[in-house]
Design an enzyme around this catalytic site. Structure first.
Site, PDB file in Angstrom:
ATOM      1  N   LYS A   1       0.840  -1.207   0.000  1.00 55.13           N
ATOM      2  CA  LYS A   1       0.000   0.000   0.000  1.00 55.13           C
ATOM      3  C   LYS A   1       0.878   1.261   0.000  1.00 55.13           C
ATOM      4  O   LYS A   1       0.530   2.256  -0.652  1.00 55.13           O
ATOM      5  CB  LYS A   1      -0.900  -0.013   1.241  1.00 55.13           C
TER       6      LYS A   1
ATOM      7  N   GLY B   1       1.375 -17.533  -7.454  1.00 55.28           N
ATOM      8  CA  GLY B   1       0.659 -18.282  -6.422  1.00 55.28           C
ATOM      9  C   GLY B   1       1.508 -18.499  -5.193  1.00 55.28           C
ATOM     10  O   GLY B   1       2.719 -18.238  -5.198  1.00 55.28           O
TER      11      GLY B   1
ATOM     12  N   ASP C   1      -4.088 -18.089   5.983  1.00 55.86           N
ATOM     13  CA  ASP C   1      -3.732 -18.610   4.660  1.00 55.86           C
ATOM     14  C   ASP C   1      -3.443 -20.105   4.643  1.00 55.86           C
ATOM     15  O   ASP C   1      -3.466 -20.724   3.573  1.00 55.86           O
ATOM     16  CB  ASP C   1      -2.485 -17.884   4.133  1.00 55.86           C
TER      17      ASP C   1
ATOM     18  N   GLU D   1      -0.792  -5.533  -8.775  1.00 58.61           N
ATOM     19  CA  GLU D   1      -0.489  -4.436  -7.848  1.00 58.61           C
ATOM     20  C   GLU D   1       0.968  -4.014  -7.958  1.00 58.61           C
ATOM     21  O   GLU D   1       1.285  -2.820  -8.044  1.00 58.61           O
ATOM     22  CB  GLU D   1      -0.818  -4.856  -6.418  1.00 58.61           C
TER      23      GLU D   1
ATOM     24  N   HIS E   1     -22.347  14.208  -1.362  1.00 63.56           N
ATOM     25  CA  HIS E   1     -21.977  14.827  -2.631  1.00 63.56           C
ATOM     26  C   HIS E   1     -20.939  15.932  -2.423  1.00 63.56           C
ATOM     27  O   HIS E   1     -21.039  16.680  -1.456  1.00 63.56           O
ATOM     28  CB  HIS E   1     -23.229  15.428  -3.276  1.00 63.56           C
TER      29      HIS E   1
ATOM     30  N   GLY F   1       2.739 -13.479 -13.812  1.00 64.06           N
ATOM     31  CA  GLY F   1       1.576 -13.850 -13.018  1.00 64.06           C
ATOM     32  C   GLY F   1       0.403 -12.938 -13.315  1.00 64.06           C
ATOM     33  O   GLY F   1       0.571 -11.812 -13.793  1.00 64.06           O
TER      34      GLY F   1
END
Length: 496
Positions: free
Chosen positions: A57, A294, A334, A209, A471, A202
């Site tokens: 990030k 992967g 994971d 990213e 808005h 990949g």
């Protein structure tokens, strides 16, 4: 004997250990990081903190700042040394080494903070790899053949309950030169020198990213994909992301696979690759080759057979609400079979598991509508069903897709070409419940997070449309959708 031993010091393991200790359990956490083949090593905190979400990030943000500099002149900014000349973004230079150092310093602060946090929670931190001797005995092994550690450093501890949260590592293809002359996402954030011309192999979100921020930082970047990008995500949105990346300078080598990598005399990597359809072979030289094809779970060295824990074909652990085939052993994050590989999922699993065991809670983690964001140049937030999965599950006649292409207000002044996209998928068979959310645009994570609550509440389209938008924002598009795909009308929105 401990009440709980957690094997793995990532987000999920730390979450479970601290909550269990808060509820009165005697807890120990084992964590040990083997250096990558390239030599990268890191501290406590797991993939997300060290080589995943956090550095990704921040590098993505660095690329965004580059775009802002290029567009600043349109907003009235000028170079103080050249009065009257709009700031055009030309001449500015990104310094990779400075960014890397600043980000790594922040990560080291987080590593130290986790150690301090465990100490404050009265959780024992053991810097060792864990494996099973029997269902209740863990061998703690701090021996590391590739580290600056000598001798056999093994001890044993016992526990009433054990949580496995070891995560995974990136895979390498089985081709000549792959490990010797390439890196993975575990290495890209720690490169001492700028990556230069880079090939990313990949089609995953990690691949896109990384390719996106590398292009944004000024490096020539190509992405090699065998078939489709972002498999498992909404196809329409995935193709829009790819098109945007192409328009912003990332090149794609499609329908190809690498066959081998050689080191050239000038230090570049010569990649030989093949088109999977025509079988034609090509070669091209790169400064850096990165694989993002992967990940594989770190279950091989756990000796799970000794504990009666069974794994699926993908080597991940079978679980039912985090419980494995051994009733006192749990797995989360994971390493668990068919669990989304997302940090917040692991954190929530660890927290709620500890509450069920030691806090008498009955709550389970809901994995049906997990929000997620892909931090590509055109960011993508999604919740629930893709359009393809909704059609396959409920039938095309039983769903409706509401969508809109729009231009964020902040894009208009600098005339940025990227068009953003909003999509809702509604299930007619269930009182027009909203079952799919897809947003392409700036600040996708912030936009998507708030709407996740609507999925937990199970809002219908009528209830969704009761929300008053703010808005002018991009988020208001998600509560202003009126045009359906079925109508065949152009989704492009004009005006504000």
């Amino acid at each position: 004997m401990y009440d709980l031993v957690v094997i793995g010091g990532g987000s999920g393991g730390l979450s479970a250990s601290k909550e269990a200790a808060r509820l009165g359990a005697k807890v120990a956490v084992l964590d040990f990081v083997y250096p990558t083949f390239y030599g990268t090593r890191w501290g406590l905190g797991g993939t997300c903190v060290n080589v995943g979400c956090i550095p990704k990030k921040l590098y993505h943000t660095a690329a965004i700042f580059g775009h802002h500099i290029e567009e600043a002149g349109h907003y009235g900014w000028e170079d103080s040394s050249r009065p009257g000349i709009p700031l055009e973004g030309k001449g500015h230079k990104h310094v990779w080494e400075r960014l890397r150092e600043n980000i790594q310093n922040h990560i080291h602060e987080l590593n130290n903070g986790y150690i301090t946090g465990l100490r404050s929670a009265k959780v024992q931190y053991i810097n060792a790899r864990g494996s099973f001797k029997d269902p209740h005995t863990i061998i703690c092994d701090a021996t590391c053949p590739t580290c600056d550690v000598v001798g056999d450093r093994k001890t044993e501890i016992t526990a009433r309950r054990i949580i496995i949260a070891v995560g995974g590592r990136p895979q390498y293809p089985k081709i000549p030169g792959a490990k010797e002359y390439s890196i993975t996402s575990d290495d890209i954030f720690s490169l001492q020198n700028p990556p230069g011309k880079t090939l990313v192999v990949g089609a995953s979100y990690i691949a896109l990213e990384c390719a996106g921020f590398l292009t944004g930082l000024g490096y020539e970047t190509k992405v090699m994909v065998r078939s489709v990008v972002l498999r498992g995500f909404d196809r329409d949105c995935a193709e829009r992301i790819k098109d945007d990346m192409i328009n912003t300078g990332t090149n794609f080598i499609e329908s190809c696979i690498p066959l081998g990598i050689e080191l050239l005399p000038d230090g570049k990597r010569l990649v030989t690759y093949e088109n999977v359809n025509s079988k034609e072979k090509f070669q091209e030289a790169f400064d850096t080759v990165m694989f993002a094809i992967g990940r594989e779970p770190l279950t091989k060295e756990l000796n799970l057979e000794a504990a009666g824990v069974k794994v699926a074909e993908d080597k991940k652990i079978w679980t039912w609400n985090e419980r494995t085939t051994a009733p006192h052993i749990y797995a989360l994050g994971d390493v668990a079979h068919k669990v989304p590989e997302l940090t917040p999922v692991a954190i929530k699993q660890g927290l709620m598991l500890a509450k069920r065991i030691w806090g008498n809670s009955k709550l389970l983690v809901n994995l049906d509508h997990v929000p997620t964001t892909v931090f590509t140049p055109l960011e993508y937030g999604s919740i629930g069903f893709s359009e393809e999965r909704a059609i396959a599950t409920f039938g095309e006649d039983n769903i409706e897709v509401y969508h809109s292409e729009f231009t964020p207000l902040e894009y208009t002044v600098p005339h940025r070409r990227s068009r953003c996209y909003a999509k809702l998928i509604v299930n007619y068979l269930d009182k027009q419940r909203v079952i799919g959310f897809h947003y392409l645009g700036p600040n996708a994570g912030e936009v998507t997070q708030g709407f996740a609550s609507a999925f937990v509440a199970g809002l219908s389209l009528d209830e969704w449309n009761l929300v008053v938008g703010i808005h002018p924002t991009c988020a208001e598009e998600m509560v202003s959708l009126r045009r359906t795909k079925r109508s065949g009308l152009d989704p492009k929105k004009s005006g504000c």
